[in-house]
Design a protein around this motif. Structure first.
Motif, PDB file in Angstrom:
ATOM      1  N   MET A 111       0.720  -1.244   0.064  1.00 50.28           N
ATOM      2  CA  MET A 111       0.082   0.016   0.063  1.00 50.28           C
ATOM      3  C   MET A 111       0.921   1.489   0.002  1.00 50.28           C
ATOM      4  N   VAL A 112       1.840   1.230   0.667  1.00 48.28           N
ATOM      5  CA  VAL A 112       2.846   2.434   0.722  1.00 48.28           C
ATOM      6  C   VAL A 112       3.415   2.551  -0.855  1.00 48.28           C
ATOM      7  N   ILE A 113       3.545   1.654  -1.248  1.00 49.82           N
ATOM      8  CA  ILE A 113       4.228   1.847  -2.705  1.00 49.82           C
ATOM      9  C   ILE A 113       3.109   2.431  -3.540  1.00 49.82           C
ATOM     10  N   ILE A 114       1.964   2.086  -3.429  1.00 49.91           N
ATOM     11  CA  ILE A 114       0.800   2.754  -4.112  1.00 49.91           C
ATOM     12  C   ILE A 114       0.595   4.018  -3.940  1.00 49.91           C
ATOM     13  N   GLN A 115       0.607   4.352  -2.503  1.00 46.85           N
ATOM     14  CA  GLN A 115       0.692   5.545  -1.849  1.00 46.85           C
ATOM     15  C   GLN A 115       1.565   6.784  -2.517  1.00 46.85           C
ATOM     16  N   LYS A 116       2.930   6.243  -2.643  1.00 52.68           N
ATOM     17  CA  LYS A 116       3.838   6.929  -3.411  1.00 52.68           C
ATOM     18  C   LYS A 116       3.728   7.332  -4.658  1.00 52.68           C
ATOM     19  N   TYR A 117       2.835   6.302  -5.429  1.00 53.17           N
ATOM     20  CA  TYR A 117       2.528   6.700  -6.678  1.00 53.17           C
ATOM     21  C   TYR A 117       1.527   7.712  -6.963  1.00 53.17           C
ATOM     22  N   TYR A 118       0.521   7.717  -5.840  1.00 54.74           N
ATOM     23  CA  TYR A 118      -0.513   8.689  -6.071  1.00 54.74           C
ATOM     24  C   TYR A 118       0.020   9.878  -5.643  1.00 54.74           C
ATOM     25  N   HIS A 119       1.008  10.084  -4.526  1.00 56.82           N
ATOM     26  CA  HIS A 119       1.471  11.135  -4.152  1.00 56.82           C
ATOM     27  C   HIS A 119       2.309  11.830  -5.219  1.00 56.82           C
ATOM     28  N   ARG A 120       3.041  11.063  -6.001  1.00 57.33           N
ATOM     29  CA  ARG A 120       3.915  11.702  -7.056  1.00 57.33           C
ATOM     30  C   ARG A 120       2.777  12.147  -8.170  1.00 57.33           C
ATOM     31  N   LEU A 121       1.650  11.599  -8.438  1.00 60.05           N
ATOM     32  CA  LEU A 121       0.557  11.926  -9.437  1.00 60.05           C
ATOM     33  C   LEU A 121       0.080  13.279  -8.917  1.00 60.05           C
ATOM     34  N   ALA A 122      -0.107  13.464  -7.852  1.00 61.76           N
ATOM     35  CA  ALA A 122      -0.670  14.721  -7.298  1.00 61.76           C
ATOM     36  C   ALA A 122       0.483  15.917  -7.320  1.00 61.76           C
ATOM     37  N   GLU A 123       1.782  15.498  -6.997  1.00 59.70           N
ATOM     38  CA  GLU A 123       2.560  16.477  -7.199  1.00 59.70           C
ATOM     39  C   GLU A 123       2.760  17.047  -8.740  1.00 59.70           C
ATOM     40  N   LEU A 124       2.743  15.893  -9.582  1.00 56.46           N
ATOM     41  CA  LEU A 124       2.754  16.371 -11.206  1.00 56.46           C
ATOM     42  C   LEU A 124       1.341  17.189 -11.488  1.00 56.46           C
ATOM     43  N   ALA A 125       0.259  17.006 -10.935  1.00 52.28           N
ATOM     44  CA  ALA A 125      -0.984  17.365 -11.377  1.00 52.28           C
ATOM     45  C   ALA A 125      -0.984  18.968 -10.691  1.00 52.28           C
ATOM     46  N   LYS A 126      -0.388  19.206  -9.574  1.00 57.54           N
ATOM     47  CA  LYS A 126       0.089  20.369  -8.952  1.00 57.54           C
ATOM     48  C   LYS A 126       0.845  21.353 -10.031  1.00 57.54           C
ATOM     49  N   LYS A 127       1.802  20.812 -10.590  1.00 58.69           N
ATOM     50  CA  LYS A 127       2.845  21.601 -11.474  1.00 58.69           C
ATOM     51  C   LYS A 127       2.266  21.930 -12.641  1.00 58.69           C
ATOM     52  N   ASP A 128       1.284  20.925 -13.041  1.00 56.51           N
ATOM     53  CA  ASP A 128       0.631  21.089 -14.450  1.00 56.51           C
ATOM     54  C   ASP A 128      -0.552  22.230 -14.422  1.00 56.51           C
ATOM     55  N   GLU A 129      -1.368  21.962 -13.425  1.00 59.92           N
ATOM     56  CA  GLU A 129      -2.578  22.729 -13.524  1.00 59.92           C
ATOM     57  C   GLU A 129      -3.150  23.196 -12.238  1.00 59.92           C
ATOM     58  N   GLY A 130      -3.658  23.946 -11.786  1.00 57.87           N
ATOM     59  CA  GLY A 130      -4.361  24.282 -10.640  1.00 57.87           C
ATOM     60  C   GLY A 130      -5.655  23.839 -10.536  1.00 57.87           C
ATOM     61  N   ILE A 131      -6.244  23.913  -9.515  1.00 61.83           N
ATOM     62  CA  ILE A 131      -7.569  23.178  -9.034  1.00 61.83           C
ATOM     63  C   ILE A 131      -8.688  23.505 -10.115  1.00 61.83           C
ATOM     64  N   ARG A 132      -8.544  24.795 -10.585  1.00 63.51           N
ATOM     65  CA  ARG A 132      -9.809  25.252 -11.308  1.00 63.51           C
ATOM     66  C   ARG A 132      -9.593  25.184 -12.656  1.00 63.51           C
ATOM     67  N   THR A 133      -8.456  24.762 -13.204  1.00 60.45           N
ATOM     68  CA  THR A 133      -8.163  24.084 -14.593  1.00 60.45           C
ATOM     69  C   THR A 133      -8.398  22.626 -14.504  1.00 60.45           C
ATOM     70  N   SER A 134      -7.956  22.093 -13.522  1.00 67.97           N
ATOM     71  CA  SER A 134      -7.923  20.443 -13.498  1.00 67.97           C
ATOM     72  C   SER A 134      -9.302  19.932 -12.970  1.00 67.97           C
ATOM     73  N   HIS A 135     -10.416  20.819 -12.792  1.00 67.08           N
ATOM     74  CA  HIS A 135     -11.604  20.339 -12.402  1.00 67.08           C
ATOM     75  C   HIS A 135     -12.560  21.401 -13.175  1.00 67.08           C
ATOM     76  N   SER A 136     -12.441  21.586 -14.434  1.00 64.86           N
ATOM     77  CA  SER A 136     -13.111  22.836 -14.936  1.00 64.86           C
ATOM     78  C   SER A 136     -14.545  22.102 -15.665  1.00 64.86           C
ATOM     79  N   ILE A 137     -15.194  23.011 -15.989  1.00 65.17           N
ATOM     80  CA  ILE A 137     -16.440  22.610 -16.695  1.00 65.17           C
ATOM     81  C   ILE A 137     -16.134  21.923 -18.041  1.00 65.17           C
TER      82      ILE A 137
END
Length: 163
Positions: A111-137
């Motif tokens: 589970m820790v391995i999978i958690q690291k994957y999602y943590h890294r995915l979240a970091e990449l998402a923060k770099k790419d776009e803000g919450i308003r862009t990633s969850h836009s209409i």
């Protein structure tokens, strides 16, 4: 010809569910509070005797002991239902990892391995776009169109294979 009886919830399961719901109600709290209040007010009439104290101690202990099992039974059922719903969501999404379907049976290390994957995915998402862009209409419309197109393809493919 005999009809097969469908397996419904057991009597204990029904009872546990009803009692758990009732125990969490405002009426149950008011009732319990009233009992404690009546007990406290009656103290002077019984000279705060050991028997008077024993009444509330015994009553609360018995109720607590029994409620633990009833609430746990209802909680187990609710937890299983949520787990199955989540499994269905994971399994039905073509982009999700099916390894998550059985995650509750993984080791903590896995589970820790999978958690690291999602943590890294979240970091990449923060770099790419803000919450308003990633969850836009616009993204919601795009996602809906993607799913609708795949649904139409799958429906057409099923109808073709049935003929």
């Amino acid at each position: 010809m005999k009809k097969k009886k469908q397996n419904g919830p057991s009597a204990f399961e029904k009872f546990a569910s009803k009692v758990s719901k009732a125990a969490g109600s405002t009426a149950a709290f008011i009732g319990a509070f009233t009992i404690v209040l009546v007990w406290a007010v009656s103290g002077p009439f019984f000279d705060y005797s050991e028997t008077w104290q024993l009444v509330i101690n015994t009553g609360t202990t018995i109720i607590t002991f029994l409620m633990v099992f009833l609430i746990q039974k209802a909680q187990n059922k609710d937890s299983l239902a949520i787990q199955l719903k989540l499994n269905e969501l994971v399994a039905s999404n073509e982009r999700s990892s099916n390894s998550l379907v059985d995650i509750e049976n993984m080791t903590e290390e896995e589970m820790v391995i999978i958690q690291k994957y999602y943590h890294r995915l979240a970091e990449l998402a923060k770099k790419d776009e803000g919450i308003r862009t990633s969850h836009s209409i616009a993204e919601a419309h795009s996602q809906h169109e993607y799913k609708d197109k795949n649904r139409s393809k799958n429906h057409a493919a099923r109808n073709t294979t049935k003929k």
